[in-house]
Design a protein around this motif. Structure first.
Motif, PDB file in Angstrom:
ATOM      1  N   LEU A   7      14.926  10.427  41.672  1.00 24.76           N
ATOM      2  CA  LEU A   7      15.296  10.792  43.071  1.00 24.76           C
ATOM      3  C   LEU A   7      17.101  10.523  43.290  1.00 24.76           C
ATOM      4  O   LEU A   7      17.656  10.449  42.292  1.00 24.76           O
ATOM      5  N   VAL A   8      17.446  10.747  44.306  1.00 25.52           N
ATOM      6  CA  VAL A   8      18.915  10.697  44.655  1.00 25.52           C
ATOM      7  C   VAL A   8      19.423   9.207  44.593  1.00 25.52           C
ATOM      8  O   VAL A   8      18.490   8.422  44.671  1.00 25.52           O
ATOM      9  N   ASN A   9      20.556   8.946  44.370  1.00 26.40           N
ATOM     10  CA  ASN A   9      21.203   7.751  44.735  1.00 26.40           C
ATOM     11  C   ASN A   9      20.669   6.880  43.264  1.00 26.40           C
ATOM     12  O   ASN A   9      20.647   5.809  43.447  1.00 26.40           O
ATOM     13  N   ASN A  10      20.452   7.379  42.053  1.00 26.38           N
ATOM     14  CA  ASN A  10      20.373   6.606  40.990  1.00 26.38           C
ATOM     15  C   ASN A  10      19.068   5.843  41.176  1.00 26.38           C
ATOM     16  O   ASN A  10      19.115   4.747  40.956  1.00 26.38           O
ATOM     17  N   LYS A  11      17.980   6.623  41.619  1.00 24.51           N
ATOM     18  CA  LYS A  11      16.816   5.977  41.858  1.00 24.51           C
ATOM     19  C   LYS A  11      15.621   6.917  41.299  1.00 24.51           C
ATOM     20  O   LYS A  11      16.019   8.133  41.002  1.00 24.51           O
ATOM     21  N   VAL A  12      14.808   5.926  40.751  1.00 23.39           N
ATOM     22  CA  VAL A  12      13.239   6.875  40.136  1.00 23.39           C
ATOM     23  C   VAL A  12      12.229   6.373  41.023  1.00 23.39           C
ATOM     24  O   VAL A  12      12.251   5.184  41.665  1.00 23.39           O
ATOM     25  N   ILE A  13      11.210   7.234  41.055  1.00 21.33           N
ATOM     26  CA  ILE A  13      10.088   6.702  41.776  1.00 21.33           C
ATOM     27  C   ILE A  13       8.945   6.658  40.622  1.00 21.33           C
ATOM     28  O   ILE A  13       8.821   7.826  39.994  1.00 21.33           O
ATOM     29  N   VAL A  14       8.042   5.594  40.765  1.00 19.59           N
ATOM     30  CA  VAL A  14       6.847   5.766  39.725  1.00 19.59           C
ATOM     31  C   VAL A  14       5.742   5.894  40.749  1.00 19.59           C
ATOM     32  O   VAL A  14       5.532   5.013  41.626  1.00 19.59           O
ATOM     33  N   ARG A  15       4.902   6.727  40.325  1.00 16.67           N
ATOM     34  CA  ARG A  15       3.735   7.257  40.793  1.00 16.67           C
ATOM     35  C   ARG A  15       2.398   6.857  40.250  1.00 16.67           C
ATOM     36  O   ARG A  15       2.278   7.221  38.948  1.00 16.67           O
ATOM     37  N   ASP A  72      14.573  -5.044  46.724  1.00 11.58           N
ATOM     38  CA  ASP A  72      15.448  -4.403  47.690  1.00 11.58           C
ATOM     39  C   ASP A  72      14.696  -2.581  47.652  1.00 11.58           C
ATOM     40  O   ASP A  72      15.684  -1.689  47.924  1.00 11.58           O
ATOM     41  N   GLU A  73      13.734  -2.482  47.007  1.00 12.64           N
ATOM     42  CA  GLU A  73      13.161  -1.187  46.886  1.00 12.64           C
ATOM     43  C   GLU A  73      11.995  -0.905  47.875  1.00 12.64           C
ATOM     44  O   GLU A  73      11.587  -1.745  48.667  1.00 12.64           O
ATOM     45  N   LYS A  74      11.330   0.243  47.728  1.00 11.49           N
ATOM     46  CA  LYS A  74      10.246   0.548  48.896  1.00 11.49           C
ATOM     47  C   LYS A  74       9.012   0.965  47.930  1.00 11.49           C
ATOM     48  O   LYS A  74       9.009   1.341  46.807  1.00 11.49           O
ATOM     49  N   ILE A  75       7.751   0.693  48.630  1.00 11.19           N
ATOM     50  CA  ILE A  75       6.531   0.934  48.051  1.00 11.19           C
ATOM     51  C   ILE A  75       5.803   1.688  49.029  1.00 11.19           C
ATOM     52  O   ILE A  75       6.042   1.579  50.549  1.00 11.19           O
ATOM     53  N   TYR A  76       5.068   2.737  48.284  1.00 12.41           N
ATOM     54  CA  TYR A  76       4.429   3.841  49.507  1.00 12.41           C
ATOM     55  C   TYR A  76       3.005   3.805  48.984  1.00 12.41           C
ATOM     56  O   TYR A  76       2.540   3.738  48.027  1.00 12.41           O
ATOM     57  N   ILE A  77       2.165   4.429  49.940  1.00 17.67           N
ATOM     58  CA  ILE A  77       0.684   4.842  49.717  1.00 17.67           C
ATOM     59  C   ILE A  77       0.439   6.067  50.279  1.00 17.67           C
ATOM     60  O   ILE A  77       0.803   6.308  51.565  1.00 17.67           O
ATOM     61  N   GLU A  78      -0.420   6.845  49.862  1.00 20.00           N
ATOM     62  CA  GLU A  78      -0.815   8.338  50.261  1.00 20.00           C
ATOM     63  C   GLU A  78      -2.233   8.045  49.732  1.00 20.00           C
ATOM     64  O   GLU A  78      -2.582   7.997  48.615  1.00 20.00           O
ATOM     65  N   SER A  79      -3.313   8.352  50.713  1.00 19.86           N
ATOM     66  CA  SER A  79      -4.664   8.451  50.034  1.00 19.86           C
ATOM     67  C   SER A  79      -5.663   9.254  51.114  1.00 19.86           C
ATOM     68  O   SER A  79      -5.062   9.293  52.143  1.00 19.86           O
ATOM     69  N   GLU A  80      -6.424   9.981  50.487  1.00 19.88           N
ATOM     70  CA  GLU A  80      -7.383  10.918  51.331  1.00 19.88           C
ATOM     71  C   GLU A  80      -8.791  10.472  50.865  1.00 19.88           C
ATOM     72  O   GLU A  80      -9.360  10.464  49.766  1.00 19.88           O
ATOM     73  N   TYR A  81      -9.787   9.946  51.761  1.00 25.66           N
ATOM     74  CA  TYR A  81     -10.614   9.425  51.596  1.00 25.66           C
ATOM     75  C   TYR A  81     -11.682  10.516  50.824  1.00 25.66           C
ATOM     76  O   TYR A  81     -12.096  11.787  51.271  1.00 25.66           O
ATOM     77  N   GLY A  82     -12.368   9.900  49.706  1.00 24.59           N
ATOM     78  CA  GLY A  82     -13.224  10.989  48.983  1.00 24.59           C
ATOM     79  C   GLY A  82     -12.411  11.961  47.596  1.00 24.59           C
ATOM     80  O   GLY A  82     -13.290  12.319  46.936  1.00 24.59           O
ATOM     81  N   VAL A  83     -11.165  11.667  47.907  1.00 22.31           N
ATOM     82  CA  VAL A  83     -10.432  12.442  46.943  1.00 22.31           C
ATOM     83  C   VAL A  83      -9.456  11.794  45.988  1.00 22.31           C
ATOM     84  O   VAL A  83      -9.502  11.896  44.843  1.00 22.31           O
ATOM     85  N   GLY A  84      -8.958  10.581  46.462  1.00 25.40           N
ATOM     86  CA  GLY A  84      -8.087   9.669  45.666  1.00 25.40           C
ATOM     87  C   GLY A  84      -6.955   9.057  46.535  1.00 25.40           C
ATOM     88  O   GLY A  84      -6.615   9.442  47.500  1.00 25.40           O
ATOM     89  N   SER A  85      -6.230   8.265  45.699  1.00 25.58           N
ATOM     90  CA  SER A  85      -4.965   7.564  46.093  1.00 25.58           C
ATOM     91  C   SER A  85      -3.876   7.634  45.181  1.00 25.58           C
ATOM     92  O   SER A  85      -3.999   8.018  43.998  1.00 25.58           O
ATOM     93  N   GLU A  86      -2.609   7.434  45.816  1.00 25.82           N
ATOM     94  CA  GLU A  86      -1.362   7.405  45.030  1.00 25.82           C
ATOM     95  C   GLU A  86      -0.630   6.206  45.600  1.00 25.82           C
ATOM     96  O   GLU A  86      -0.220   6.263  46.637  1.00 25.82           O
ATOM     97  N   PHE A  87      -0.191   5.443  44.736  1.00 23.89           N
ATOM     98  CA  PHE A  87       0.650   4.355  45.130  1.00 23.89           C
ATOM     99  C   PHE A  87       1.982   4.372  44.374  1.00 23.89           C
ATOM    100  O   PHE A  87       1.928   5.087  43.115  1.00 23.89           O
ATOM    101  N   SER A  88       3.108   4.298  45.175  1.00 23.51           N
ATOM    102  CA  SER A  88       4.495   4.512  44.237  1.00 23.51           C
ATOM    103  C   SER A  88       5.344   3.708  44.809  1.00 23.51           C
ATOM    104  O   SER A  88       5.237   2.988  46.085  1.00 23.51           O
ATOM    105  N   PHE A  89       6.470   3.464  43.967  1.00 21.89           N
ATOM    106  CA  PHE A  89       7.529   2.505  44.171  1.00 21.89           C
ATOM    107  C   PHE A  89       8.675   2.835  43.686  1.00 21.89           C
ATOM    108  O   PHE A  89       8.637   3.679  42.438  1.00 21.89           O
ATOM    109  N   THR A  90       9.841   2.670  44.195  1.00 16.52           N
ATOM    110  CA  THR A  90      11.358   3.129  43.456  1.00 16.52           C
ATOM    111  C   THR A  90      11.954   1.817  42.830  1.00 16.52           C
ATOM    112  O   THR A  90      11.611   0.737  42.979  1.00 16.52           O
ATOM    113  N   LEU A  91      12.683   2.365  42.055  1.00 13.73           N
ATOM    114  CA  LEU A  91      13.550   1.378  41.239  1.00 13.73           C
ATOM    115  C   LEU A  91      14.705   1.982  40.847  1.00 13.73           C
ATOM    116  O   LEU A  91      15.142   3.237  40.933  1.00 13.73           O
ATOM    117  N   GLU A  92      16.006   1.175  40.702  1.00  8.15           N
ATOM    118  CA  GLU A  92      17.144   1.393  40.409  1.00  8.15           C
ATOM    119  C   GLU A  92      17.278   2.017  38.913  1.00  8.15           C
ATOM    120  O   GLU A  92      16.758   1.322  38.059  1.00  8.15           O
TER     121      GLU A  92
END
Length: 347
Positions: free
Chosen positions: A267-275, A324-344
């Protein structure tokens, strides 16, 4: 006691002016019909009457309103005594009304917050009681059966003791997670930051959970083959716990013959996101906003049969936010889920 009267001055001034004019006219009539009064005495009389009337009226207005306003404050406890005594009293009714409304609104908000906390406390205690009760009764049941005579049969004795041991392990697991979530919520996270390879951490988690995944024939994989290290700056042990909890969740709620895939993106600003993505049952929208609450379960019966403390996602959220990072979730019922979080990311 200090007073800061503004509009009361206007009130006292106009009232004193009316009184002075009235007495001045009365004195003028007396002067015209009865006897002559020197003009100087007449002017001094008007000034004296005005001054006396102003002082009396102003003092009485101050005392009158102050006493009644203070009684209102004391009766309804809208203002703290300390703030009332230290601040100037005002007889400006518009300001006073605004002030009272503000304190009333603050108190209402405080009461609503306390109600929410009380409801949350009751729900939390109920959840803790339920989570602890199940393994406790399980252990008790097996031990009582052994004490009632089953202990003489070696096969039954070994099987029941093994099952009782699993119940004790579940209790220990719940208590450890409770201890951790308590420390995290009070800010006692104690991060030990260092540089490490997040790809290696994910691979270690895959190796650790491989057997659990194989029971449901779930494949644990990366989205691509990472030939180079991806160095991040965080608490190695706690981030490994985050990845472990998320991958375990994907296995727990995943479908037979499914897949759990992990991707690491810049990601920008020296960040990575783990999904962490799965093709499991997914989550209905009504549950998503509460997923990170303690003991909240989408499928209560199914989740408990799979084990766990019900605190995994709450712990994940606190650890990620503790960095001081963020965690996100995206999910569609019957299809699957994705949890993700950022790191420096380390350059």
């Amino acid at each position: 006691m200090l007073f800061n009267f503004k509009k009361s001055y206007k009130f006292a001034t106009i009232s004193s002016l009316y009184i002075s004019l009235f007495l001045g006219v009365l004195l003028g009539i007396t002067h015209f019909f009865i006897t002559e009064i020197p003009i100087l005495y007449f002017v001094l009389f008007i000034i004296a009457t005005f001054s006396f009337s102003f002082l009396v009226l102003q003092y009485r207005v101050e005392k009158f309103i102050y006493k009644r306003v203070k009684k209102i404050y004391d009766d309804v406890s809208l203002l703290e005594n300390s703030s009332f005594r230290n601040q100037s009293i005002t007889t400006d009714m518009a300001t006073l009304t605004k002030e009272v409304q503000k304190f009333a609104k603050d108190k209402k908000l405080e009461i609503e917050t306390l109600k929410i906390r009380e409801e949350y406390r009751r729900e939390f205690l109920g959840n803790v009681s339920h989570e602890l009760k199940t393994p406790l009764f399980t252990v008790q049941g097996y031990l009582l059966t052994l004490l009632d005579g089953a202990m003489d049969d070696k096969n039954i004795r070994k099987k029941y003791l093994q099952r009782a041991e699993k119940g004790v392990e579940r209790l220990i697991y719940i208590v450890k997670d409770l201890d951790m979530i308590t420390k995290l919520e009070t800010g006692d996270i104690n991060l030990e930051l260092s540089e490490f390879d997040i790809v290696e951490v994910v691979q270690n988690v895959f190796d650790l959970l491989e057997m659990r995944a194989s029971k449901k024939n779930i494949t644990l994989t990366f989205d691509v083959k990472y030939k180079q290290k991806v160095l991040v700056f965080a608490d190695h042990e706690k981030i490994q716990q985050v990845v472990t909890n998320l991958v375990m969740n994907s296995i727990k709620y995943g479908k037979e013959n499914g897949t759990t895939e992990v991707s690491i993106e810049d990601l920008v600003n020296n960040k990575v996101i783990v999904r962490i993505t799965d093709n499991g049952e997914g989550i209905e929208k009504k549950h998503i906003s509460r997923l990170f609450e303690r003991f909240y379960r989408v499928d209560k019966s199914g989740a408990r049969s799979e084990g766990g403390s019900g605190l995994g996602l709450a712990i994940v959220k606190h650890i990620v936010e503790g960095h001081d990072e963020k965690i996100y979730i995206e999910s569609e019922y019957g299809v699957g889920s994705e949890f993700s979080f950022t790191l420096e990311k380390i350059k």
